[in-house]
Design an enzyme around this catalytic site. Structure first.
Site, PDB file in Angstrom:
ATOM      1  N   HIS A 106     -20.799  45.484 -34.695  1.00 43.30           N
ATOM      2  CA  HIS A 106     -21.016  45.946 -33.321  1.00 43.30           C
ATOM      3  C   HIS A 106     -21.016  44.771 -32.347  1.00 43.30           C
ATOM      4  O   HIS A 106     -22.069  44.330 -31.855  1.00 43.30           O
ATOM      5  CB  HIS A 106     -22.314  46.741 -33.214  1.00 43.30           C
ATOM      6  CG  HIS A 106     -22.434  47.512 -31.940  1.00 43.30           C
ATOM      7  ND1 HIS A 106     -21.610  48.580 -31.634  1.00 43.30           N
ATOM      8  CD2 HIS A 106     -23.264  47.371 -30.882  1.00 43.30           C
ATOM      9  CE1 HIS A 106     -21.932  49.065 -30.450  1.00 43.30           C
ATOM     10  NE2 HIS A 106     -22.935  48.349 -29.960  1.00 43.30           N
ATOM     11  N   SER A 141     -19.878  49.279 -25.828  1.00 50.02           N
ATOM     12  CA  SER A 141     -20.975  50.065 -26.371  1.00 50.02           C
ATOM     13  C   SER A 141     -21.373  51.166 -25.379  1.00 50.02           C
ATOM     14  O   SER A 141     -20.524  51.954 -24.970  1.00 50.02           O
ATOM     15  CB  SER A 141     -22.144  49.135 -26.721  1.00 50.02           C
ATOM     16  OG  SER A 141     -23.106  49.794 -27.504  1.00 50.02           O
ATOM     17  N   ASP A 190     -18.800  48.618 -38.086  1.00 47.62           N
ATOM     18  CA  ASP A 190     -19.896  48.860 -37.151  1.00 47.62           C
ATOM     19  C   ASP A 190     -20.909  49.810 -37.779  1.00 47.62           C
ATOM     20  O   ASP A 190     -20.609  50.981 -38.012  1.00 47.62           O
ATOM     21  CB  ASP A 190     -19.341  49.454 -35.845  1.00 47.62           C
ATOM     22  CG  ASP A 190     -20.353  49.445 -34.708  1.00 47.62           C
ATOM     23  OD1 ASP A 190     -21.566  49.415 -34.979  1.00 47.62           O
ATOM     24  OD2 ASP A 190     -19.916  49.470 -33.533  1.00 47.62           O
TER      25      ASP A 190
END
Length: 222
Positions: free
Chosen positions: A202, A116, A170
């Site tokens: 995610h 991320s 995601d």
């Protein structure tokens, strides 16, 4: 200070996502895919280093201090980049790379990456430090701003090989954002291995971490 174990041959620097810490990431990696990455690194003499971002005020969490590598002016990749906070974290991480080199770890035995926001930070670092000669950089569920000044750096055209994976489902960091970053990197001449992971939201998936582990060990030559 980074304390390396005896017999270490190489180092993987893995950067956590927003709101997490190095300790939290290490805990997660001990469980995803049954700890495959952690076990394989240990077997091959690769040190896993998981630094923590310094808490700072974060635009997307107003009024709160967050453990983030950089601030944002907006989540969309068209938003202007928060260069001051990126510069600060890049300097901290460059100092970490210097420390590893002083400890005897050659840059071509270092891979940097993250999940991320950590993956986005790793890409920034790799472009800024391209002349250092890192073995590779990876980003899981990550992106960079479309107008990032990092893409315009002369050193960026010597970026190391890049591994990117992104969950096709995601809804937080959209797949097309990751794909656009991969294309920007390819336009610089970087060798980019990008793929979508079907059904993944995610988070980190067992299959992608197993694939990442093989890629990291190959890049490190161990």
């Amino acid at each position: 200070m980074v304390a390396l174990h005896d017999g270490v041959r190489a180092v993987l620097v893995f950067l956590h996502g927003s709101g997490d810490t190095g300790a939290g990431l290490r805990h997660a990696l001990a469980h995803v895919a049954g700890g495959h990455l952690v076990h394989r690194l240990r077997e091959r003499g690769v040190e896993l280093v998981t630094p923590s971002a310094e808490p700072r005020s974060y635009f997307l969490a107003p009024g709160q201090m967050s453990s983030v590598w950089f601030d944002r002016h907006g989540m969309d990749p068209r938003a202007r980049e928060h260069t001051e906070s990126l510069d600060q974290s890049a300097a901290r991480l460059a100092a970490l790379l210097d420390e590893l080199q002083r400890a005897g770890i050659s840059p071509h035995r270092i891979v940097v990456g993250g999940f991320s926001m950590g993956g986005g930070m790793a890409l920034h670092l790799a472009l800024r430090e391209a002349d250092r000669g890192l073995a590779g950089v990876f980003a899981l569920s990550s992106f960079m701003c479309a107008s990032s000044p990092a893409f315009a750096l002369e050193s960026a055209r010597r970026a190391p090989p890049v591994f990117m994976r992104h969950g096709a489902a995601d809804g937080f960091i959209l797949p097309r954002w990751g794909e656009a970053t991969a294309e920007e990197l390819r336009a610089l001449g970087a060798e980019v291995d990008f793929a979508l992971v079907a059904g993944l939201d995610h988070t980190m998936a067992d299959a992608e971490v197993i694939e990442l582990t093989a890629w990291v060990l190959d890049r490190l030559g161990v």
